[in-house]
Design a protein around this motif. Structure first.
Motif, PDB file in Angstrom:
ATOM      1  N   PRO A 120     -10.971  43.094  20.672  1.00 41.92           N
ATOM      2  CA  PRO A 120     -11.009  42.613  19.241  1.00 41.92           C
ATOM      3  C   PRO A 120     -11.894  41.546  18.888  1.00 41.92           C
ATOM      4  CG  PRO A 120      -8.802  43.356  19.639  1.00 41.92           C
ATOM      5  CD  PRO A 120      -9.329  42.829  21.030  1.00 41.92           C
ATOM      6  N   LEU A 121     -12.377  41.832  17.730  1.00 43.11           N
ATOM      7  CA  LEU A 121     -13.198  40.458  17.398  1.00 43.11           C
ATOM      8  C   LEU A 121     -12.498  39.338  16.840  1.00 43.11           C
ATOM      9  CD1 LEU A 121     -15.964  39.072  16.198  1.00 43.11           C
ATOM     10  CD2 LEU A 121     -15.397  40.482  14.059  1.00 43.11           C
ATOM     11  N   LEU A 122     -11.033  39.638  16.487  1.00 42.67           N
ATOM     12  CA  LEU A 122     -10.199  38.429  15.992  1.00 42.67           C
ATOM     13  C   LEU A 122      -9.964  37.736  17.353  1.00 42.67           C
ATOM     14  CD1 LEU A 122      -8.715  36.985  13.871  1.00 42.67           C
ATOM     15  CD2 LEU A 122      -6.898  38.586  14.206  1.00 42.67           C
ATOM     16  N   VAL A 123      -9.694  38.359  18.556  1.00 39.61           N
ATOM     17  CA  VAL A 123      -9.442  37.725  19.783  1.00 39.61           C
ATOM     18  C   VAL A 123     -10.559  36.959  20.240  1.00 39.61           C
ATOM     19  CG1 VAL A 123      -8.650  38.011  22.219  1.00 39.61           C
ATOM     20  CG2 VAL A 123      -7.705  39.424  20.332  1.00 39.61           C
ATOM     21  N   GLN A 124     -11.803  37.412  20.048  1.00 39.62           N
ATOM     22  CA  GLN A 124     -12.848  36.715  20.543  1.00 39.62           C
ATOM     23  C   GLN A 124     -13.226  35.407  19.717  1.00 39.62           C
ATOM     24  OE1 GLN A 124     -16.553  39.311  20.847  1.00 39.62           O
ATOM     25  NE2 GLN A 124     -15.211  40.847  21.446  1.00 39.62           N
ATOM     26  N   LEU A 125     -12.928  35.497  18.491  1.00 39.36           N
ATOM     27  CA  LEU A 125     -12.983  34.286  17.661  1.00 39.36           C
ATOM     28  C   LEU A 125     -12.126  33.279  17.781  1.00 39.36           C
ATOM     29  CD1 LEU A 125     -13.403  35.760  13.977  1.00 39.36           C
ATOM     30  CD2 LEU A 125     -15.082  34.741  15.034  1.00 39.36           C
ATOM     31  N   THR A 158     -17.635  23.573  17.460  1.00 34.34           N
ATOM     32  CA  THR A 158     -17.101  23.357  16.110  1.00 34.34           C
ATOM     33  C   THR A 158     -16.541  24.645  15.649  1.00 34.34           C
ATOM     34  OG1 THR A 158     -19.247  23.395  15.035  1.00 34.34           O
ATOM     35  CG2 THR A 158     -18.495  21.285  15.839  1.00 34.34           C
ATOM     36  N   VAL A 159     -16.184  24.576  14.444  1.00 34.22           N
ATOM     37  CA  VAL A 159     -15.550  25.684  13.836  1.00 34.22           C
ATOM     38  C   VAL A 159     -16.920  26.683  13.439  1.00 34.22           C
ATOM     39  CG1 VAL A 159     -13.487  25.031  12.974  1.00 34.22           C
ATOM     40  CG2 VAL A 159     -15.635  24.559  11.644  1.00 34.22           C
ATOM     41  N   TYR A 160     -17.887  26.209  12.910  1.00 30.75           N
ATOM     42  CA  TYR A 160     -19.214  26.838  12.852  1.00 30.75           C
ATOM     43  C   TYR A 160     -19.768  27.580  13.890  1.00 30.75           C
ATOM     44  CZ  TYR A 160     -19.375  25.199   7.963  1.00 30.75           C
ATOM     45  OH  TYR A 160     -19.076  25.089   6.641  1.00 30.75           O
ATOM     46  N   VAL A 161     -19.617  26.736  15.096  1.00 26.20           N
ATOM     47  CA  VAL A 161     -20.187  27.307  16.415  1.00 26.20           C
ATOM     48  C   VAL A 161     -19.481  28.390  16.691  1.00 26.20           C
ATOM     49  CG1 VAL A 161     -20.911  26.719  18.698  1.00 26.20           C
ATOM     50  CG2 VAL A 161     -21.526  25.148  17.027  1.00 26.20           C
ATOM     51  N   ALA A 162     -18.242  28.094  16.773  1.00 23.24           N
ATOM     52  CA  ALA A 162     -17.084  29.011  17.271  1.00 23.24           C
ATOM     53  C   ALA A 162     -17.466  30.524  16.631  1.00 23.24           C
ATOM     54  CB  ALA A 162     -15.743  28.697  17.110  1.00 23.24           C
ATOM     55  N   ALA A 163     -17.608  30.365  15.226  1.00 23.51           N
ATOM     56  CA  ALA A 163     -17.885  31.727  14.187  1.00 23.51           C
ATOM     57  C   ALA A 163     -18.989  32.353  14.628  1.00 23.51           C
ATOM     58  CB  ALA A 163     -17.656  31.080  12.921  1.00 23.51           C
ATOM     59  N   LEU A 164     -20.225  31.557  14.710  1.00 23.42           N
ATOM     60  CA  LEU A 164     -21.373  32.038  15.183  1.00 23.42           C
ATOM     61  C   LEU A 164     -21.343  32.707  16.492  1.00 23.42           C
ATOM     62  CD1 LEU A 164     -24.165  29.510  13.781  1.00 23.42           C
ATOM     63  CD2 LEU A 164     -23.608  31.817  12.852  1.00 23.42           C
ATOM     64  N   THR A 232     -17.131  38.376   8.017  1.00 25.38           N
ATOM     65  CA  THR A 232     -17.031  36.826   8.077  1.00 25.38           C
ATOM     66  C   THR A 232     -15.660  36.493   7.356  1.00 25.38           C
ATOM     67  OG1 THR A 232     -18.113  36.726   5.637  1.00 25.38           O
ATOM     68  CG2 THR A 232     -19.308  36.613   7.795  1.00 25.38           C
ATOM     69  N   SER A 233     -14.813  37.090   6.745  1.00 24.34           N
ATOM     70  CA  SER A 233     -13.433  36.822   6.324  1.00 24.34           C
ATOM     71  C   SER A 233     -12.540  36.392   7.522  1.00 24.34           C
ATOM     72  CB  SER A 233     -13.106  37.720   5.216  1.00 24.34           C
ATOM     73  OG  SER A 233     -12.913  39.044   5.821  1.00 24.34           O
ATOM     74  N   LEU A 234     -12.736  37.184   8.505  1.00 23.00           N
ATOM     75  CA  LEU A 234     -11.910  36.761   9.813  1.00 23.00           C
ATOM     76  C   LEU A 234     -12.187  35.363  10.213  1.00 23.00           C
ATOM     77  CD1 LEU A 234     -12.548  39.912  12.053  1.00 23.00           C
ATOM     78  CD2 LEU A 234     -10.619  39.430  10.429  1.00 23.00           C
ATOM     79  N   VAL A 235     -13.169  34.966  10.078  1.00 26.40           N
ATOM     80  CA  VAL A 235     -13.209  33.351  10.478  1.00 26.40           C
ATOM     81  C   VAL A 235     -12.278  32.465   9.570  1.00 26.40           C
ATOM     82  CG1 VAL A 235     -15.561  33.665  11.227  1.00 26.40           C
ATOM     83  CG2 VAL A 235     -15.045  32.650   8.726  1.00 26.40           C
ATOM     84  N   SER A 236     -11.409  32.949   8.700  1.00 28.48           N
ATOM     85  CA  SER A 236     -10.414  32.111   7.924  1.00 28.48           C
ATOM     86  C   SER A 236      -9.471  31.565   8.936  1.00 28.48           C
ATOM     87  CB  SER A 236      -9.855  32.678   6.976  1.00 28.48           C
ATOM     88  OG  SER A 236      -9.160  34.145   7.358  1.00 28.48           O
ATOM     89  N   VAL A 237      -9.174  32.467  10.073  1.00 33.55           N
ATOM     90  CA  VAL A 237      -8.230  32.143  11.210  1.00 33.55           C
ATOM     91  C   VAL A 237      -8.339  30.678  11.789  1.00 33.55           C
ATOM     92  CG1 VAL A 237      -7.466  34.525  11.352  1.00 33.55           C
ATOM     93  CG2 VAL A 237      -9.116  33.613  12.933  1.00 33.55           C
ATOM     94  N   ILE A 238      -9.554  30.589  12.057  1.00 36.61           N
ATOM     95  CA  ILE A 238     -10.144  29.308  12.675  1.00 36.61           C
ATOM     96  C   ILE A 238     -10.334  27.970  11.576  1.00 36.61           C
ATOM     97  CG2 ILE A 238     -10.629  30.617  14.675  1.00 36.61           C
ATOM     98  CD1 ILE A 238     -13.744  30.006  13.756  1.00 36.61           C
ATOM     99  N   ALA A 239      -9.953  28.436  10.426  1.00 40.43           N
ATOM    100  CA  ALA A 239      -9.939  27.255   9.414  1.00 40.43           C
ATOM    101  C   ALA A 239     -11.557  27.024   8.748  1.00 40.43           C
ATOM    102  CB  ALA A 239      -9.243  26.084   9.571  1.00 40.43           C
ATOM    103  N   LEU A 240     -12.153  28.004   8.985  1.00 37.24           N
ATOM    104  CA  LEU A 240     -13.780  27.854   8.470  1.00 37.24           C
ATOM    105  C   LEU A 240     -13.621  28.109   6.841  1.00 37.24           C
ATOM    106  CD1 LEU A 240     -17.074  28.665  10.285  1.00 37.24           C
ATOM    107  CD2 LEU A 240     -16.755  28.816   7.891  1.00 37.24           C
ATOM    108  N   GLN A 241     -14.131  27.169   6.042  1.00 41.54           N
ATOM    109  CA  GLN A 241     -14.078  27.315   4.586  1.00 41.54           C
ATOM    110  C   GLN A 241     -14.947  28.092   4.161  1.00 41.54           C
ATOM    111  OE1 GLN A 241     -13.101  23.932   2.717  1.00 41.54           O
ATOM    112  NE2 GLN A 241     -13.048  24.926   0.522  1.00 41.54           N
ATOM    113  N   GLU A 242     -15.082  29.552   4.175  1.00 42.97           N
ATOM    114  CA  GLU A 242     -15.767  30.399   3.811  1.00 42.97           C
ATOM    115  C   GLU A 242     -15.248  31.025   2.347  1.00 42.97           C
ATOM    116  OE1 GLU A 242     -14.515  33.957   4.149  1.00 42.97           O
ATOM    117  OE2 GLU A 242     -12.971  32.795   4.702  1.00 42.97           O
TER     118      GLU A 242
END
Length: 310
Positions: A120-125, A158-164, A232-242
């Motif tokens: 799952p993408l969530l697991v990868q993030l 960082t959170v941005y690098v992890a999200a990308l 991109t809304s999934l990156v909220s789990v790693i506290a990225l403020q999108e």
């Protein structure tokens, strides 16, 4: 047979000829009834949304252009474009590796797809965000030989690098199949003709095959782009403020959950509409050759004017 009877027969024959009778269009009463029912239901839903005070449209208008919301919106747009750029470049390379006759490249590409499409993408993030737990330091170099340098994983990831990384690497696995399907849709005769002209494999791919495959690649790629915008809304789990996480921070403080979710949904709908329009024009641009071939008038064989021998 008299002349009058002959004229009557000719009139009857002309009436019975195809195309001589007036064409009466079918009356689709069911379509009108369905359209009216749908309009009534849609109008009732719209009126209920406007008149229901629980939607709190005044709160929606207050936070629609809030600085925090706009900041999250910008982060969402940049994250979408960055992840799709990584996915498209990586997907093209993986597609070429899958189509290669080299068994090593083919196996590596297949293993990549198996890993990134199978989890799952969530697991990868979450995995990329916590990469420093496995590798506190990232060493740049070769397994045997000098090292080029070492960086701290906590500072680099960082959170941005992890999200990308999470979004882009996952998207590359799906884009590779889209690109591969587009490349396989081009007839093999195109490649053979280009190679017969002495073109190199690189020029054949980027001058002949890929431009023709874009007509097949663009529509699903546009869908992937729109899907990435919402993913991109999934990156909220790693506290990225999108966009969504910005709305969550606000309604966590003022408890206006529904209005803030409506604010986020309105911005998502607006961005999706813009991307859909752009996708339409890009598809029309790459399909112009097909449309041109359909509008070309068919050739009419001219009669042979060569005199025949007796």
């Amino acid at each position: 047979m008299t002349q009058t009877q002959l004229l009557n027969r000719q009139v009857v024959r002309e009436k019975n000829e195809p195309g001589s009778q007036p064409v009466v269009p079918l009356k689709h009463h069911g379509r009108w009834v369905a359209a009216i029912l749908i309009f009534i239901v849609a109008a009732g839903l719209a009126v209920s949304m406007v008149t229901n005070p629980r939607f709190q449209w005044s709160v929606v208008a207050k936070y629609l252009f809030d600085d925090s919301i706009l900041s999250g919106l910008v982060a969402t747009v940049w994250l979408t474009l960055g992840a799709m750029a990584i996915g498209m470049i990586l997907g093209t390379l993986l597609a070429l590796m899958r189509m290669s006759k080299n068994p090593v490249l083919n196996t590596v590409a297949f293993a990549y797809l198996w890993a990134f499409r199978g989890t799952p993408l969530l697991v990868q993030l979450i995995f990329w965000f916590n990469l420093s737990a496995l590798y506190p330091e990232i060493t740049l170099g070769f397994p045997i030989g000098p090292n080029l340098g070492t960086v701290d994983a906590n500072q680099f990831i960082t959170v941005y690098v992890a999200a990308l990384l999470g979004l882009g690497l996952n998207e590359g696995a799906y884009m590779s199949e889209i690109v591969r399907a587009g490349l396989n849709s081009v007839p093999t005769g195109q490649r053979e003709a280009a190679e017969a002209l002495g073109m190199s494999s690189f020029r054949v791919m980027f001058k002949v095959i890929l431009p023709q495959a874009m007509r097949i690649i663009i529509p699903p790629t546009g869908n992937q782009l729109i899907g990435m915008l919402k993913t991109t809304s999934l990156v909220s789990v790693i506290a990225l403020q999108e966009l969504l996480y910005s709305a969550q921070l606000i309604y966590t403080a003022n408890f206006q959950t529904i209005p803030l979710l409506i604010v986020a949904s309105l911005w998502y709908l607006l961005l999706t509409s813009v991307l859909s329009v752009l996708q339409h024009y890009v598809e029309r641009y790459f399909a112009r050759s097909e449309h041109r071939s359909q509008t070309v008038a068919p050739c009419i064989d001219q009669p042979d004017e060569t005199p025949r021998s007796a």
